[in-house]
Each structure stands twice: as structure tokens, then as C-alpha cells.
Design an enzyme around this catalytic site. Structure first.
Site, PDB file in Angstrom:
ATOM      1  N   ASP A 162     -21.132  24.110 -79.792  1.00 50.93           N
ATOM      2  CA  ASP A 162     -22.393  23.378 -79.877  1.00 50.93           C
ATOM      3  C   ASP A 162     -22.177  22.034 -80.575  1.00 50.93           C
ATOM      4  O   ASP A 162     -21.106  21.755 -81.118  1.00 50.93           O
ATOM      5  CB  ASP A 162     -23.486  24.227 -80.542  1.00 50.93           C
ATOM      6  N   GLU A 163     -23.186  21.200 -80.537  1.00 51.65           N
ATOM      7  CA  GLU A 163     -23.081  19.822 -81.016  1.00 51.65           C
ATOM      8  C   GLU A 163     -22.614  19.742 -82.471  1.00 51.65           C
ATOM      9  O   GLU A 163     -21.854  18.854 -82.845  1.00 51.65           O
ATOM     10  CB  GLU A 163     -24.443  19.138 -80.850  1.00 51.65           C
TER      11      GLU A 163
END
Length: 194
Positions: free
Chosen positions: A52-53
Site C-alpha cells: 500500500d501507499e
């Protein structure tokens, strides 16, 4: 696993703040950073298992769908270093090892047993681009978590489920491939992964 010589494979250190996709498919994402900003990957390249980011670390990129399926089919271990909020204790580590209940796709999910070890020293990792709060705001701990599965934001959900939210998450290994001395944003093309 053998793959055709026509396929290309890359090992990258995904930096914090990047999405695990190559370019924007949505006008709302114009201000985001993508893997395509790091390197000119082939058009049919795909990330094997996403980060994820806010997560960083080892990400494998390939043009071979069979390789992607092989790695994602729970046959290949993935190891993460997680910096958690608080001084984690043995009971929480045992709970993580045995599996905990997390939310996934709007349902309850019991994670599979996994390997969890408290790290006695802060791992030697590159400094993250966005500062993490320091110990003046309370203690933190580092744990190594090794999984054979990979639900969305699983490690973060697991540490939260035992009362120790993740502050920093770095994938350090996929199978026998390690981050070693790679720095955030590094891209290395390899002949094969396994």
C-alpha cells in the site's frame, strides 16, 4: 521456476508514498506517485503482490503472469519488518503467531499461523521520506512477521488487532530475495527470480 527468456523481471525498493501501479487510471490520482515515475518498465509489467501507499520495501515486477501467480499462490514466504507503537510484549507476539481476527472485504477473517519475532535492535533501513514520530512520544518496537498469505493491509490490521498499531512497514524478503543494501527507489533488472 523456469520462465521464458522473453520475459523481464525487476526487483525494486518501493519508496514510501508510492502506489503499486505504473500510472494513474483515475483523474483523482494525478497528484500521486507511481512505479512508472521510478523507471521505464515494459508495457505489460505487473507488480507481484502490492504494497500500500504507506508501506515500503521489496516489490517484484514481472512481465510473466505465471510467475506472478506462482508467488501469489501462497507458496512463497514474505517477510516484513514492522515498527509498532508501544513496547510489544510476548503475549501479543504469541497471538500474532497463532493468527488473529481482522476485517477483510467487510467480513471477519482469521489470519493463518505465521512466524513472528521481536527484533532486539532497530533494523538498518534507509531513512523514510516522511518522518516517523520518535521515542520522545512513547516507546516503539520492531517485529519481523513472515506470512504465506497477503490480504489487503494484513500486517497493519494484525498488529492493530493485538493493540500495537504499525507506524512503519517494510517488506524485506520475498522467498529467497532480500532487500539487502537497496535504497528507496532502486530498480534492478534480473534474469529470473527463483
Amino acid at each position: 521456476m523456469e520462465t521464458s527468456k522473453t520475459h523481464r523481471h525487476f526487483i525494486i525498493y518501493k519508496p514510501y508514498g508510492y502506489l503499486s501501479q505504473f500510472k494513474s487510471h483515475d483523474s483523482k490520482q494525478q497528484s500521486k506517485k507511481f512505479l512508472g515515475n521510478l523507471y521505464n518498465f515494459p508495457e505489460n509489467a505487473m507488480a507481484i503482490g502490492r504494497l500500500d501507499e504507506k508501506s515500503e520495501g521489496l516489490l517484484l515486477i514481472t512481465t510473466d503472469g505465471k510467475m506472478s501467480y506462482f508467488v501469489n499462490s501462497q507458496k512463497v514466504e514474505k517477510e516484513y519488518y514492522a515498527q509498532v507503537d508501544g513496547a510489544i510484549f510476548e503475549k501479543a507476539i504469541e497471538q500474532l503467531k497463532c493468527g488473529v481476527e481482522i476485517g477483510f472485504d467487510g467480513k471477519k477473517y482469521q489470519t493463518k499461523p505465521c512466524k513472528v519475532v521481536k527484533l532486539n535492535q532497530t533494523p538498518n533501513l534507509p531513512t523514510r521520506s516522511q518522518k516517523i514520530r520518535d521515542d520522545r512520544h512513547g516507546p516503539t518496537s520492531w517485529v519481523s512477521i513472515t506470512l504465506n498469505e497477503g490480504k489487503f493491509r494484513q500486517v497493519r490490521k494484525m498488529t492493530s488487532a493485538v493493540g500495537f498499531p504499525t507506524l512503519r512497514l517494510v517488506r524485506v524478503r520475498v522467498g529467497d530475495i532480500h532487500l539487502n543494501q537497496m535504497q528507496a527507489g532502486d530498480v534492478v533488472e534480473v534474469d529470473k527470480f527463483f
